[in-house]
Design an enzyme around this catalytic site. Structure first.
Site, short mmCIF file in Angstrom:
data_model
loop_
_atom_site.label_atom_id
_atom_site.label_comp_id
_atom_site.label_asym_id
_atom_site.label_seq_id
_atom_site.Cartn_x
_atom_site.Cartn_y
_atom_site.Cartn_z
N TYR A 272 0.63 -1.54 0.02
CA TYR A 272 0.33 -0.34 0.09
C TYR A 272 1.00 1.06 -0.21
O TYR A 272 0.44 2.16 -0.32
CB TYR A 272 -1.26 0.02 1.42
CG TYR A 272 -2.29 -0.84 0.60
CD1 TYR A 272 -3.21 -0.57 -0.03
CD2 TYR A 272 -2.21 -2.06 1.37
CE1 TYR A 272 -4.90 -0.96 -0.51
CE2 TYR A 272 -3.54 -2.58 0.25
CZ TYR A 272 -4.23 -1.83 -0.23
OH TYR A 272 -5.64 -3.37 -0.65
N HIS A 427 -6.40 -3.13 6.19
CA HIS A 427 -4.51 -3.12 6.21
C HIS A 427 -3.97 -4.21 6.70
O HIS A 427 -3.02 -5.16 6.51
CB HIS A 427 -4.21 -3.03 4.71
CG HIS A 427 -5.31 -2.65 3.72
ND1 HIS A 427 -5.98 -3.40 2.23
CD2 HIS A 427 -6.01 -1.16 2.97
CE1 HIS A 427 -6.94 -2.60 1.50
NE2 HIS A 427 -6.43 -1.57 1.93
N ASP A 447 4.60 -15.64 3.87
CA ASP A 447 3.86 -14.77 4.49
C ASP A 447 2.60 -14.83 3.58
O ASP A 447 2.75 -14.51 1.87
CB ASP A 447 3.88 -13.72 4.65
CG ASP A 447 2.46 -12.29 5.21
OD1 ASP A 447 1.73 -12.66 4.61
OD2 ASP A 447 3.05 -11.14 5.63
N ARG A 452 -7.13 -11.72 -2.76
CA ARG A 452 -7.42 -11.63 -3.46
C ARG A 452 -7.03 -11.28 -4.22
O ARG A 452 -5.33 -12.02 -5.35
CB ARG A 452 -7.17 -10.45 -3.52
CG ARG A 452 -8.12 -8.91 -3.91
CD ARG A 452 -7.69 -7.71 -3.48
NE ARG A 452 -8.79 -6.47 -4.58
CZ ARG A 452 -8.04 -4.95 -4.75
NH1 ARG A 452 -7.12 -5.08 -3.79
NH2 ARG A 452 -8.33 -4.69 -5.66
#
Lengths: 747, 747
Positions: A272, A427, A447, A452
């Site tokens: 992000y 998030h 991770d 999505r």
């Protein structure tokens, strides 16, 4: 020139110079008049910029040939209308830049005609028909994408501003840009007036068009937010994040203040940050030109430019960003946002020559003053390698909300990422003290990233899938300790947002023994967690390894699960296990409902050894275990009715009932396999045994023996981590004395 | 010179010339005296050979520095003693070549000393302690690896032959080489006297040392096999293959005769062809030098050199061999056997310049006359690209036992591999009429390959795993039709070996519509199978696609399963399915016991559409289905107590009860996903509908419509496939007339 003067001086100065060379001398937001002239003068002699220009010309010519289409909005992220409007705003901005540099009128005409087509439809446009978003846009299903549109369209408008007639400008501003900016702000305070990457886009959109329109009201709105937004502090967005907390400020400065730590770490994580960097930086660049008095690039000790360096460092050996919190794997320094970031950081951040080598990997530059600077310096041979390094980044606006540590050995031979951060806004994942491990660009312990398929319409319209919440955010989806099959902070964003982990110490001063240690006392009330991660390169072993000490202390009895999310195929274990049939799920909630239990093993010795092969390399996990531990082999994919999850494996060490637990492990990469020569090199572990020799409040010590017979000792100070603190400890009759938070020694 | 003369002429000639220049003029088996002189003269001016020499020098110097170790044999394939003896024989051969070219005595000394160390231990060496093999070696657990050793050691001996004293030679031959060759032949007839890649190694080993020792008995044994082997025709090897069938010949020529078809296809498949090519070719090269009268390289119309071309063509866009029958994925044209094959094929196969580009990819050459030829021609800029192509290779010694077809479009944009071959000896799989599909080097529909971790000791000693038989060989592990959950030929090697499929036709003359069709009437007695595969590039679609028509006809009712072994993640279906929980296995035997049933769907329309994403590309399978069909989503991994199998997915169309079945499908690659721009291009199928319009004994016809509305028709002649045959068919009131076995047309 009029508009710049508006900020720079006063009416008198404007009057004195405005009529001189109106059409030619007006500076654009990101492409100044002087910059345009420099570029034009050197065209053909700036390889990176020339290549970019040619690429952009081909793209825009193809769009012009395709024709202008501004369809009635209908689709989610992956669908045609979404993709078309998205393609349009990129084409608008690029065509404007081509017009400015190449002075070919067809590019201005294309921008004008498309803007007027939007102008003609905008007044009557209702909210987007898809109702899923907490803040619906008009061209797109969410305001966020409308803001994307305006950030680019504002630039396009700016680039042809002087070429348009005053009447055309008036018509566009009145019918399109002003109502567009209002929809994104006063009409959508839940989108605009918060601290979030969405709001950064909102602020940049409103601010950029405000700068072009010379509209001080819009500019102030962008910089400082809405004064009265009427927002309810209990409202949440689609990701479950709070819209607003009591007393929180809004606007561009607030979004610079809060999510960036003083070190430049962005609390949502690199995926992000990458997304937010474009509006942050393009707006900052425009403000730097138009409002140098605000000192935007110096703000908070130059945090925006620092953040570019952090972002570049939070990537694997292929330049792909670490998937911290919600992050789609594969996103990398090749993204267009990073081209912007690198160019701006170079131009305004002291011309750091390491950035030029990144620009060369990217193969393109911005078509503006910053891209010119990078292209010219690159042509002049100034590039230096960008060597990624160990680092410890604080989290939180004031740098006091935990952080993120990166221990790297050699040329990314081994990179351990340790997260002891704050929640990371909406998030964020519930993975306190989690570890991710990389051998060059191969994920050793992963991770999961987000659940999505971004912009792939088949999968939930390309948006977040339910499994992002039910799996990807849960603690068990990460390489961290899970107690009683519940996620950290009970998986509650409200609780998680109030806490952060705390650094015990970080010391990467000796490349051969780099250590980070942090504690977390709130993830499970009444339980103290302390994890110490060491990346060690011992001369006796060919590859560096990780020593992992995870300590949990409680007054009551709990079940402890420590998962290791490996990839590839199981090679060998030193314990027997029973394959399960049929496959049942491991639990009912908190992510466990998505795991199948493939096999259950029981320790046969004081150490459990688990070996696997991935990407033609060998790995062995050697762990100190207790006789009552269960060794679980699990596989993702249960309760996944739409096949939204990958079928990735996990190995879980379970201690069924304990008040105190210490999980001591060595994660050991070793050797490789060659599928052509079919030779297996160094396929077996070199760790003969591992044992806990001291387990006190003040110290944890483990000893291990190599297969060669060499014996090693690692001691960590749990409570007095000062660099100068002197320590002494007696182990098996031997006295050890050292200074600093840890000791690694032969025994 | 003595030894060559022995073959070339007679004693008289020998007497006349032998004493002239004994030590210098004696030709080696693979490195002739003239060849050595040419190499020496041009050293430093032969980039490929220079690089190889330097690499080999480093390797051998490292081995010399390591010291000579000939440990008492103990381990399976992955273990130390195995790996050490293997490293030794490579080092022997390389050191010998270095001695010959560089004339540095240390390399001869190293060879001599190691050979004498083996000589000292060999007489007392019992059979290898591991008892698993049907033919145990002494240095290794199986004779096969002992034969590897001798093929290389014979070359090493040859390369220092002249440098050794007569006494040394006598000692080595008496105590080491002769008994070694005897163990591989007269003492192990079950290994030596058959048609199998094992025996090829055996023949080459015995023959090579025979040539060096000038031992006509050994040479004859190698060429023609043992006359009286006392073998039982019911005996089987470790893979379940028959040792010998009635009346079968043995030796080098028999192994050339039987497994190679006249086209050069090797019946075991490319993985084992690659393995066998080295002994075939190095022995052939030696024979070509020593016994040109045998015309080994011209034998069977030059089949050995043809076979190199076939092997190079049976690889994906990355040069990795297709995993036909038992084959480990990743094995490629980079293997050392292929260096030998390419160099020899170039030198003796008419100097085909396309081979030079392969040699350049390999980056190295043989250190002999053939490597010199390749290096010199490559240096002289003669290389041409090796373009892989569509091909139809017959199987069987006489080319009448079915075959293997390869339909390729463009620059490997799409490659369909269709197997209608014979059983393929003991490494054969039960996959008649199976399909494998590749987009460049990406596997779209996979063949699982073998279930083995070659030379990785943790996994069953690096040998074949039980799952190779229970899964990898079974029909359900392949993209072919499975009836009543039983494998072809009931999974019986005895039955399978008696049969082969039959070509209906193959026509790749039009690159845009390439078709192959074959039938199989013995896999399931009483059921006739006919599959037609077309690779079609229609101008209306961006990518080529596969049309797949699988027809089954029986007089009784059966269950039909057609599996598609895709990779990646499910994106979308046009039918509802129910995810299963817990996961149970799909069946009890014949490979089904290894599959978990993840979901069961039922058709909602006349077509079932199944879309997935793999390697960032999109694929859709559109199939004509019946209302009673079941659509199964399966996952490998059941009944896998040691985690020996990958967790790969499969989609299975099941017709529960039918006498006649036609499975008509379009396998459609489309579009791509970019993880950096996050844009999904062309993510949806372009096939609006697919239907069967004619289903007769003589013709099968399908019609399909694109999403653009365009309508297409494909007709295949099931019975009269001649190129010149004229056909007429009435469909929906329209008359179609055409010549040749198929018609593809707009409708």
């Amino acid at each position: 020139m009029m508009r710049i003067a508006h900020w720079l001086a006063g009416i008198l100065l404007v009057l004195a110079t405005a009529t001189a060379s109106a059409a030619e001398s007006r500076d654009g937001l990101i492409l100044t008049q002087a910059g345009v002239e420099r570029i034009r003068a050197e065209l053909g002699n700036l390889p990176l910029l020339d290549a970019t220009l040619e690429q952009v010309r081909q793209e825009v010519d193809a769009e012009i040939a395709f024709g202008i289409d501004t369809p009635i909005p209908r689709d989610f992220s992956g669908g045609y209308t979404h993709q078309r409007h998205k393609a349009n705003f990129f084409a608008l901005q690029k065509s404007g830049a081509l017009f400015k540099i190449l002075e070919q009128e067809k590019y201005a005409i294309y921008v004008r005609d498309m803007l007027f087509q939007y102008e003609a439809m905008y007044a009557d446009l209702p909210l987007h028909p898809q109702t899923r978003s907490y803040a619906r846009g008009k061209l797109f299903w969410q305001c966020l994408n409308d803001a994307n549109w305006l950030v680019y369209a504002a630039q396009a408008y700016d680039l042809i501003y002087d070429w348009l007639s005053a009447e055309e400008r008036e018509q566009l501003e009145t019918n399109l840009f002003r109502p567009f900016a209002d929809h994104l702000s006063v009409d959508s305070p839940q989108f605009f007036n918060r601290v979030h990457n969405h709001s950064t886009w909102g602020a940049a959109a409103v601010g950029m068009i405000g700068l072009v329109m010379q509209d001080q009201e819009l500019i102030d709105r962008a910089l400082y937010g809405l004064e009265d937004d009427g927002l309810d502090t209990s409202a949440v967005d689609n990701d479950g994040g709070f819209i607003k907390t009591e007393g929180q400020e809004a606007g561009f400065f607030a979004n610079l203040n809060e999510p960036f730590s003083p070190d430049g770490y962005y609390t949502e994580g690199p995926y992000y940050q990458r997304y937010a960097m474009y509006p942050f930086l393009i707006f900052a660049q425009a403000l730097n030109n138009a409002r140098p008095d605000l000192g935007v690039l110096d703000y908070k000790d130059g945090v925006l430019l620092k953040a570019v360096d952090v972002l570049l460092n939070l990537a694997d050996a292929d330049g792909e960003f670490y998937a911290i919190n919600d992050g789609q794997k594969g996103m990398s320094i090749q993204s267009y946002e990073l081209v912007t970031a690198v160019d701006i950081a170079y131009r305004y951040g002291g011309e750091d020559s390491r950035l030029l080598s990144i620009a060369q990997q990217q193969g393109r530059v911005q078509l503006d003053d910053t891209g010119y600077a990078v292209a010219a310096a690159s042509r002049d041979g100034l590039a230096l390698p960008f060597e990624k390094r160990s680092a410890n980044y604080s989290d939180g606006a004031d740098g006091d909300e935990g952080g993120l540590a990166l221990l790297r050995y050699g040329d990314e031979e081994l990179s351990a990422l340790f997260k002891y951060s704050a929640q990371g806004l909406s998030h964020g994942h519930y993975d306190k003290l989690s570890l991710a491990l990389f051998e060059h660009s191969d994920e050793v312990l992963q991770d999961y990233g987000l659940a999505r398929f971004v912009n792939i319409e088949h999968k939930g319209g390309g948006n977040y899938l339910p499994e992002n919440t039910s799996w990807a955010k849960q603690s068990i989806a990460h390489n961290t300790l899970v107690i009683d099959q519940a996620s950290h902070f009970a998986g509650s964003y409200e609780i998680g947002s109030q806490h952060h982990s705390q650094l015990n110490f970080y010391d990467a001063s000796n490349p051969a023994v780099q250590v980070v240690s942090a504690r977390e006392n709130n993830a499970y009330p009444g339980t103290e967690l302390l994890r110490t991660i060491a990346v060690i390169k011992d001369a006796a072993l060919a590859k560096p390894f990780v020593l992992d000490l995870f300590k949990a202390s409680s007054a009551t009895t709990h079940q402890f699960d420590l998962p290791f999310h490996y990839f590839g195929q199981v090679l060998d274990t030193n314990f027997d296990y029973e394959a399960q049939q049929p496959l049942a799920r491991l639990g009912d909630a908190n992510g466990y409902q998505h795991l199948y239990l493939e096999a259950v093993g029981a320790p046969s010795a004081a150490n459990a050894k688990f070996s696997w092969m991935s990407n033609n390399k060998f790995y062995t996990l050697t762990s100190v275990v207790e006789a009552t531990d269960a060794l679980l082999l699990a596989r993702l994919g249960a309760n996944d009715p739409q096949f939204n999850l990958r079928r990735d494996p996990a190995y879980i060490i379970r201690r069924p009932a304990a008040e105190q637990a210490l999980f001591a492990s060595i994660i050991e990469p070793h050797g490789s396999y060659d599928r052509v020569t079919e030779s297996a090199l160094d396929s077996k572990s070199h760790i003969a045994s591992l044992s806990v020799v001291t387990q006190e409040d003040a110290y944890t010590a483990v000893a291990f023996e190599l297969t060669t017979g060499e014996r090693k000792l690692f001691i960590v100070a749990n409570q007095q981590p000062a660099k100068a603190a002197a320590h002494a400890l007696r182990i098996d009759g031997a006295d050890y004395r050292w200074t600093g938070p840890f000791l690694y020694t032969d025994r």
